[in-house]
Design a protein around this motif. Sequence first.
Motif, PDB file in Angstrom:
ATOM      1  N   ASP A  35     -67.556  10.494  89.488  1.00 40.10           N
ATOM      2  CA  ASP A  35     -66.575  11.380  90.117  1.00 40.10           C
ATOM      3  C   ASP A  35     -65.225  10.701  90.332  1.00 40.10           C
ATOM      4  O   ASP A  35     -64.314  11.293  90.875  1.00 40.10           O
ATOM      5  CB  ASP A  35     -67.111  11.920  91.446  1.00 40.10           C
ATOM      6  CG  ASP A  35     -67.340  10.840  92.470  1.00 40.10           C
ATOM      7  OD1 ASP A  35     -67.456   9.668  92.081  1.00 40.10           O
ATOM      8  OD2 ASP A  35     -67.395  11.174  93.673  1.00 40.10           O
ATOM      9  N   SER A  36     -65.096   9.441  89.905  1.00 40.92           N
ATOM     10  CA  SER A  36     -63.836   8.710  90.055  1.00 40.92           C
ATOM     11  C   SER A  36     -63.416   8.106  88.719  1.00 40.92           C
ATOM     12  O   SER A  36     -64.241   7.906  87.828  1.00 40.92           O
ATOM     13  CB  SER A  36     -63.992   7.586  91.077  1.00 40.92           C
ATOM     14  OG  SER A  36     -64.279   8.101  92.346  1.00 40.92           O
ATOM     15  N   LEU A  37     -62.138   7.806  88.642  1.00 40.57           N
ATOM     16  CA  LEU A  37     -61.580   7.122  87.479  1.00 40.57           C
ATOM     17  C   LEU A  37     -60.847   5.875  87.973  1.00 40.57           C
ATOM     18  O   LEU A  37     -60.512   5.770  89.148  1.00 40.57           O
ATOM     19  CB  LEU A  37     -60.612   8.043  86.734  1.00 40.57           C
ATOM     20  CG  LEU A  37     -61.228   9.318  86.150  1.00 40.57           C
ATOM     21  CD1 LEU A  37     -60.132  10.244  85.633  1.00 40.57           C
ATOM     22  CD2 LEU A  37     -62.215   8.987  85.046  1.00 40.57           C
ATOM     23  N   ILE A 110     -59.127  -0.275  91.276  1.00 39.19           N
ATOM     24  CA  ILE A 110     -58.532   0.816  92.047  1.00 39.19           C
ATOM     25  C   ILE A 110     -59.103   2.133  91.519  1.00 39.19           C
ATOM     26  O   ILE A 110     -58.864   2.508  90.370  1.00 39.19           O
ATOM     27  CB  ILE A 110     -56.998   0.812  91.938  1.00 39.19           C
ATOM     28  CG1 ILE A 110     -56.452  -0.515  92.454  1.00 39.19           C
ATOM     29  CG2 ILE A 110     -56.408   1.996  92.696  1.00 39.19           C
ATOM     30  CD1 ILE A 110     -54.973  -0.717  92.169  1.00 39.19           C
ATOM     31  N   TYR A 111     -59.875   2.796  92.364  1.00 38.13           N
ATOM     32  CA  TYR A 111     -60.513   4.051  91.971  1.00 38.13           C
ATOM     33  C   TYR A 111     -59.775   5.230  92.596  1.00 38.13           C
ATOM     34  O   TYR A 111     -59.353   5.160  93.746  1.00 38.13           O
ATOM     35  CB  TYR A 111     -61.976   4.077  92.422  1.00 38.13           C
ATOM     36  CG  TYR A 111     -62.849   3.159  91.615  1.00 38.13           C
ATOM     37  CD1 TYR A 111     -63.514   3.627  90.496  1.00 38.13           C
ATOM     38  CD2 TYR A 111     -62.986   1.826  91.961  1.00 38.13           C
ATOM     39  CE1 TYR A 111     -64.309   2.790  89.737  1.00 38.13           C
ATOM     40  CE2 TYR A 111     -63.785   0.975  91.212  1.00 38.13           C
ATOM     41  CZ  TYR A 111     -64.438   1.468  90.096  1.00 38.13           C
ATOM     42  OH  TYR A 111     -65.220   0.626  89.351  1.00 38.13           O
ATOM     43  N   ASN A 158     -52.120   0.069 102.051  1.00 35.20           N
ATOM     44  CA  ASN A 158     -53.048   0.044 103.188  1.00 35.20           C
ATOM     45  C   ASN A 158     -54.296  -0.796 102.929  1.00 35.20           C
ATOM     46  O   ASN A 158     -55.007  -1.147 103.863  1.00 35.20           O
ATOM     47  CB  ASN A 158     -53.452   1.467 103.589  1.00 35.20           C
ATOM     48  CG  ASN A 158     -52.309   2.216 104.227  1.00 35.20           C
ATOM     49  OD1 ASN A 158     -51.390   1.622 104.788  1.00 35.20           O
ATOM     50  ND2 ASN A 158     -52.340   3.528 104.143  1.00 35.20           N
ATOM     51  N   TYR A 159     -54.584  -1.120 101.668  1.00 36.40           N
ATOM     52  CA  TYR A 159     -55.734  -1.976 101.360  1.00 36.40           C
ATOM     53  C   TYR A 159     -55.481  -3.439 101.727  1.00 36.40           C
ATOM     54  O   TYR A 159     -56.402  -4.223 101.829  1.00 36.40           O
ATOM     55  CB  TYR A 159     -56.087  -1.904  99.865  1.00 36.40           C
ATOM     56  CG  TYR A 159     -56.739  -0.616  99.445  1.00 36.40           C
ATOM     57  CD1 TYR A 159     -57.897  -0.163 100.051  1.00 36.40           C
ATOM     58  CD2 TYR A 159     -56.200   0.136  98.409  1.00 36.40           C
ATOM     59  CE1 TYR A 159     -58.506   1.013  99.655  1.00 36.40           C
ATOM     60  CE2 TYR A 159     -56.810   1.317  98.006  1.00 36.40           C
ATOM     61  CZ  TYR A 159     -57.954   1.745  98.632  1.00 36.40           C
ATOM     62  OH  TYR A 159     -58.555   2.910  98.235  1.00 36.40           O
ATOM     63  N   HIS A 160     -54.217  -3.815 101.877  1.00 35.83           N
ATOM     64  CA  HIS A 160     -53.843  -5.209 102.177  1.00 35.83           C
ATOM     65  C   HIS A 160     -54.390  -6.167 101.120  1.00 35.83           C
ATOM     66  O   HIS A 160     -54.951  -7.211 101.444  1.00 35.83           O
ATOM     67  CB  HIS A 160     -54.299  -5.620 103.585  1.00 35.83           C
ATOM     68  CG  HIS A 160     -53.769  -4.729 104.654  1.00 35.83           C
ATOM     69  ND1 HIS A 160     -52.433  -4.718 105.001  1.00 35.83           N
ATOM     70  CD2 HIS A 160     -54.369  -3.798 105.429  1.00 35.83           C
ATOM     71  CE1 HIS A 160     -52.237  -3.823 105.951  1.00 35.83           C
ATOM     72  NE2 HIS A 160     -53.397  -3.242 106.227  1.00 35.83           N
ATOM     73  N   ASP A 161     -54.245  -5.785  99.860  1.00 41.45           N
ATOM     74  CA  ASP A 161     -54.687  -6.633  98.760  1.00 41.45           C
ATOM     75  C   ASP A 161     -53.775  -7.846  98.649  1.00 41.45           C
ATOM     76  O   ASP A 161     -52.587  -7.783  98.999  1.00 41.45           O
ATOM     77  CB  ASP A 161     -54.656  -5.854  97.441  1.00 41.45           C
ATOM     78  CG  ASP A 161     -55.676  -4.731  97.403  1.00 41.45           C
ATOM     79  OD1 ASP A 161     -56.519  -4.655  98.307  1.00 41.45           O
ATOM     80  OD2 ASP A 161     -55.623  -3.928  96.453  1.00 41.45           O
TER      81      ASP A 161
END
Length: 183
Positions: A35-37, A110-111, A158-161
């Motif tokens: 359901d994700s790419l 990153i999905y 917002n992921y703070h990668d």
Amino acid sequence: MFIISACQSKDNTILKSLISTEDVFIKSDYKYSKDSLILDIPIEYRIINNASKEIDKSTIYMIHNGNILKDLDDFIVFDKNQYHLDKILNLKTVIKPEGHLDIIIRTNYIYIQKKEANKIFAKYKIDENLIKIKNSVKITSFDKFRKENPELMIQLTNYHDSIVVANYYKGIVLFTNQKNIIW
């Protein structure tokens, strides 16, 4: 304060973020998610050697949501000078004193939901059925993509990668740099 500044050594390495002009892709992920790419975004950095010794090896780590990612599975690092030859960065690439190395990191971690991907396809007038035919679909250059999709860039921030680069000379760590990824 002047005395402290004047005494600081400039013998180090710098990790400088660059805004990439390489293309963004949306890719299928047949291994994990139906359901994700994958949103494949190019990240560019310049490693600048201000040290008096050459860098004869670099180790690059990516951190996403506090987890260290796996090279070749979650991301791939390229030497920008050899990128279009599909040459993965040789971690033993030498960076001479006062020299630099530009790297491109392709992301595979990153999905996005297929619904979000379809919005991107519509925005860029891409037939969403292409993803069923191809392994990946080119969207546009990253510099353009980030300007045209500010909400998505805020979500990614917002992921703070972050990226961590350890630079070595003859097996001894010269400097380690860590930077937050700027989307």
